[in-house]
Scaffold this motif. Sequence first.
Motif, PDB file in Angstrom:
ATOM      1  N   UNK A 107      44.662  52.065  41.072  1.00  8.40           N
ATOM      2  CA  UNK A 107      43.383  51.281  41.771  1.00  8.40           C
ATOM      3  C   UNK A 107      43.232  49.974  41.034  1.00  8.40           C
ATOM      4  N   UNK A 108      42.992  50.369  39.314  1.00  3.07           N
ATOM      5  CA  UNK A 108      42.698  49.373  38.925  1.00  3.07           C
ATOM      6  C   UNK A 108      43.797  48.137  38.668  1.00  3.07           C
ATOM      7  N   UNK A 109      44.906  48.342  38.217  1.00  8.23           N
ATOM      8  CA  UNK A 109      45.835  47.319  38.332  1.00  8.23           C
ATOM      9  C   UNK A 109      46.355  47.061  39.397  1.00  8.23           C
ATOM     10  N   UNK A 110      46.024  47.570  40.765  1.00  2.55           N
ATOM     11  CA  UNK A 110      45.942  47.026  42.337  1.00  2.55           C
ATOM     12  C   UNK A 110      44.803  45.545  41.835  1.00  2.55           C
ATOM     13  N   UNK A 111      43.716  46.184  41.863  1.00  2.61           N
ATOM     14  CA  UNK A 111      42.599  45.304  41.960  1.00  2.61           C
ATOM     15  C   UNK A 111      42.805  44.391  40.858  1.00  2.61           C
ATOM     16  N   UNK A 112      43.139  43.763  40.231  1.00  2.30           N
ATOM     17  CA  UNK A 112      43.330  42.942  38.961  1.00  2.30           C
ATOM     18  C   UNK A 112      44.650  42.023  39.972  1.00  2.30           C
ATOM     19  N   UNK A 113      45.308  42.564  40.613  1.00  2.80           N
ATOM     20  CA  UNK A 113      46.465  41.250  41.096  1.00  2.80           C
ATOM     21  C   UNK A 113      45.488  40.603  42.256  1.00  2.80           C
ATOM     22  N   UNK A 114      44.844  41.473  42.900  1.00  4.69           N
ATOM     23  CA  UNK A 114      44.212  40.978  44.287  1.00  4.69           C
ATOM     24  C   UNK A 114      42.914  40.245  43.938  1.00  4.69           C
ATOM     25  N   UNK A 115      42.218  40.060  42.687  1.00  2.00           N
ATOM     26  CA  UNK A 115      41.181  39.567  42.618  1.00  2.00           C
ATOM     27  C   UNK A 115      41.169  38.303  41.764  1.00  2.00           C
ATOM     28  N   UNK A 116      43.135  38.343  41.724  1.00  2.00           N
ATOM     29  CA  UNK A 116      43.420  37.020  40.594  1.00  2.00           C
ATOM     30  C   UNK A 116      43.355  36.256  41.397  1.00  2.00           C
TER      31      UNK A 116
END
Length: 293
Positions: A107-116
């Motif tokens: 989830x944290x890896x996915x969040x990094x993509x979306x937030x970027x």
Amino acid sequence: MSMVTVSFIGLGEAATAFATPIRGTARTIRGYDVKLDDPATRAAKLADFAAAGVSPADDNAGAIDGAGLILSLVTADQALGAAETSAARIAPGALYCDMNSVAPETKRAAAARIEAAGARYADVAVMAPVNPARLATPLLVSGPHANDAAAALRALGFANVSIADGGIGAASAIKMIRSVMVKGIEALSAECFLAAHAAGVADAVIASLDASWPGADWRKRADYNLDRMLIHGLRRAAEMEEVVKTLDTLGTGSAMTRGTVARQRAIGARRLPSPEGFAAKAALILSHKADAA
């Protein structure tokens, strides 16, 4: 929340259960599923879209283009890839609710993509079977945009949304660790009751267990657990691989959960129907035991 365009990434059992009752609460409901790409599965999946009232898009980009709210409901092994693909076209400020059953670090890896990409990410854990509850299914939300996500989900009609303390991954940690027990009991009951059926002592084993746990109704529980594994064993195995990641990151050990992965996958990989009744399910599974992993 004013009416927005809602997009579903993945239209399996969970997305279908959610999409059907939210019609009328969104301006437009669009979606995309990888099964639309395969000629062998496209027609059946298009029928699912029609039944759910979701407009099919040709690809992920077409589904999320201009959408204010995106609900990602894919298989666990596709969750990070879905976030990466979505990040390429997601609208700035859009809310990406990752409702997939994956490890907190995923989830944290996915969040990094979306937030970027300038969008907002919410970790959403689906805490119980979606049918028959549908929009009453308990959801747990965490992360910096948890309040916004909870409000958006409630506006769609979700009636049982709670916020977990902590950042991205907190909700998923609860879901993953809970699954050690829930999916593990499924696997353990399969191992127990298939052996009991094969030995011709199922009635005696069930009677003994019922005497030890009054009210447990182990025949009914075994029947239900075998049903879930026959229908969803492969999906559950993928989820439990994420649970293994969670436990290994914590350093608490994952030996039992690795066994759950193997048992769930072995039964799901048979791709058998789920007949009525425990005895019929057990007999069918045992008749195909050469197919086991």
